[in-house]
Design a protein around this motif. Structure first.
Motif, PDB file in Angstrom:
ATOM      1  N   HIS A 127      37.622  45.919  34.808  1.00 12.94           N
ATOM      2  CA  HIS A 127      38.190  45.818  36.155  1.00 12.94           C
ATOM      3  C   HIS A 127      39.721  45.870  36.045  1.00 12.94           C
ATOM      4  O   HIS A 127      40.269  45.843  34.939  1.00 12.94           O
ATOM      5  CB  HIS A 127      37.715  44.545  36.881  1.00 12.94           C
TER       6      HIS A 127
ATOM      7  N   GLU B  56      43.368  46.733  42.700  1.00 12.72           N
ATOM      8  CA  GLU B  56      43.511  45.286  42.650  1.00 12.72           C
ATOM      9  C   GLU B  56      44.666  44.900  43.554  1.00 12.72           C
ATOM     10  O   GLU B  56      45.610  45.698  43.735  1.00 12.72           O
ATOM     11  CB  GLU B  56      43.847  44.886  41.202  1.00 12.72           C
TER      12      GLU B  56
ATOM     13  N   PHE C 272      37.859  33.904  38.681  1.00 14.46           N
ATOM     14  CA  PHE C 272      39.328  33.826  38.762  1.00 14.46           C
ATOM     15  C   PHE C 272      39.841  33.479  40.144  1.00 14.46           C
ATOM     16  O   PHE C 272      41.052  33.535  40.388  1.00 14.46           O
ATOM     17  CB  PHE C 272      39.952  35.130  38.266  1.00 14.46           C
TER      18      PHE C 272
ATOM     19  N   ALA D 217      37.285  39.034  46.749  1.00 15.73           N
ATOM     20  CA  ALA D 217      38.621  38.473  46.951  1.00 15.73           C
ATOM     21  C   ALA D 217      38.564  36.956  46.820  1.00 15.73           C
ATOM     22  O   ALA D 217      37.502  36.375  46.543  1.00 15.73           O
ATOM     23  CB  ALA D 217      39.142  38.860  48.331  1.00 15.73           C
TER      24      ALA D 217
HETATM   25  N1  DAH Z   1      37.461  42.235  39.477  1.00 19.21           N
HETATM   26  C1  DAH Z   1      36.308  42.111  40.345  1.00 19.21           C
HETATM   27  C2  DAH Z   1      35.275  43.122  39.936  1.00 19.21           C
HETATM   28  O1  DAH Z   1      35.577  44.083  39.340  1.00 19.21           O
HETATM   29  C3  DAH Z   1      36.701  42.337  41.787  1.00 19.21           C
HETATM   30  C4  DAH Z   1      37.527  41.212  42.304  1.00 19.21           C
HETATM   31  C5  DAH Z   1      36.934  40.130  42.923  1.00 19.21           C
HETATM   32  C6  DAH Z   1      38.891  41.205  42.131  1.00 19.21           C
HETATM   33  C7  DAH Z   1      37.669  39.086  43.408  1.00 19.21           C
HETATM   34  C8  DAH Z   1      39.670  40.168  42.613  1.00 19.21           C
HETATM   35  C9  DAH Z   1      39.022  39.090  43.251  1.00 19.21           C
HETATM   36  O2  DAH Z   1      40.979  40.119  42.472  1.00 19.21           O
HETATM   37  O3  DAH Z   1      39.791  38.072  43.724  1.00 19.21           O
HETATM   38  O4  DAH Z   1      34.127  42.917  40.248  1.00 19.21           O
END
Ligand code: DAH
Length: 351
Positions: free
Chosen positions: A182, A224, A264, A297
């Motif tokens: 990600h 992001e 996170f 998010a």
């Molecule tokens: N990184 C997560 C994914 O690839 C998506 C994501 C979710 C990014 C929540 C974020 C967050 O910054 O706050 O599934």
């Protein structure tokens, strides 16, 4: 008179011989045989001379005139032969169109996304596609043994261990290299080198070790987002994201926030967007629910701030992540994610 005719003869035949094209020959014809041509004028003077002389000169002049006509025709014929032997060119055939290149649909949408966020004062930041497991997981509150790592099917790099040791200042904590699953690791990379307040987006390619189908690819793109400050809150997030979708799709669309889990963020959210196609009534795009799942998010987890050496008691922020392909699929009504990378011109050339 006879002498004059002889001289003229020599001159005219030389000119005909040297003529460069059919147009030059036509000029000679007018100049000598035309209504006011030199030979024509000579013929006109016949009536002024004695009968004796006229009998001698008249036939000579007539023959001379015929000879010039013949020589001209002959030379015109030669030019025609040359033209006929040359390859045939049809100057009426329309020219071949030169095809001009154009942006890939994903590039179009990414440019849109960058433009909209930049207009809202976000900076655009990028990070590496080969990432350490520290940034991809540990720093984002996903420890080694944590089952949440299973949320991301990872391509591990075989020589990762060796590479990671090679002088990287984080080699002490980073153990293995992988293809980032990600764009979230760029949150940490940015926070390590910048002081809040700030707001960034991170477009980039990510990789997942999983089976492909109409909505899954092993390689895709994410955007992001991260905004950090003294009192950045979820209401700010909702406004920013609503404004973003309004500008992207050109109309006001409702946003729905549902509780969800990402290590996170706390609280973590799933963001739904009012269906762009049916407006919420229910259709094939939204699976009759009226809503489109569009991004993850949440509010940045205190552990993440701590890893960046920020004080979580002084700062707060929101983060989000969305798939670029998903947005392009909604925007252009594309049914299968695999089309983006198929290289099929029948698809690509529609944009
Ligand atoms: N990184 C997560 C994914 O690839 C998506 C994501 C979710 C990014 C929540 C974020 C967050 O910054 O706050 O599934």
């Amino acid at each position: 008179m006879i002498k004059k005719i002889e001289d003229l003869k020599l001159k005219i035949f030389k000119l005909i011989e040297d003529a460069a094209d059919v147009a030059a020959l036509e000029n000679l014809r007018v100049q000598y045989l035309g209504r006011k041509g030199e030979v024509t004028n000579l013929l006109k003077t016949l009536k002024d001379i004695s009968i004796e002389e006229r009998k001698k000169v008249g036939p000579q002049l007539q023959t001379f005139k015929k000879e010039i006509e013949l020589a001209l025709d002959d030379k015109v014929g030669k030019f025609m032969e040359i033209a006929a032997a040359a390859p045939e060119i049809d100057i009426t055939i329309p020219g071949k169109k030169i095809s001009v290149g154009h942006y890939h649909p994903l590039s179009i949408v990414e440019k849109d996304v960058r433009r909209i966020f930049k207009a809202m004062n976000f900076s655009v930041v990028e990070g590496p596609e080969i990432e350490s497991d520290y940034y991809n997981f540990d720093a984002l509150n996903i420890p080694k043994s944590h089952p949440a790592r299973d949320m991301w099917d990872t391509f591990w790099l075989q020589d990762g261990q060796k590479l990671a040791k090679g002088g990287d200042k984080l080699s002490a904590i980073s153990h293995k290299l992988l293809l980032r699953t990600h764009t979230s690791p760029v949150q940490m990379r940015y926070m390590e080198t910048h002081k809040p307040p700030f707001q960034i987006i991170v477009p980039g390619r990510v990789f997942r070790y999983e089976a492909t189908d109409a909505s899954h690819e092993t390689n895709f793109n994410q955007i992001e987002g991260l905004m950090v400050g003294k009192d950045v809150n979820l209401a700010n997030f909702k406004f920013v994201i609503q404004e973003f979708f309004k500008r992207l799709f050109g109309k006001n669309l409702e946003i729905r926030l549902r509780p969800s889990y990402f290590p996170f963020v706390e609280p973590g959210l799933e963001v739904d967007l009012q269906c762009v196609k049916c407006g919420g009534k229910g259709c094939n795009i939204c699976g009759n629910s009226g809503w489109l799942e569009i991004m993850g998010a949440g509010m940045v987890h205190p552990k993440v701030f701590e890893a960046a050496h920020y004080n979580p008691r002084e700062l707060q922020g929101f983060a989000f992540g969305m798939g670029l392909e998903r947005i392009a699929m909604i925007k252009y009504n594309i049914p299968d994610i695999r089309m983006f990378y198929s290289g099929d011109l029948r698809f690509i050339n529609q944009f």
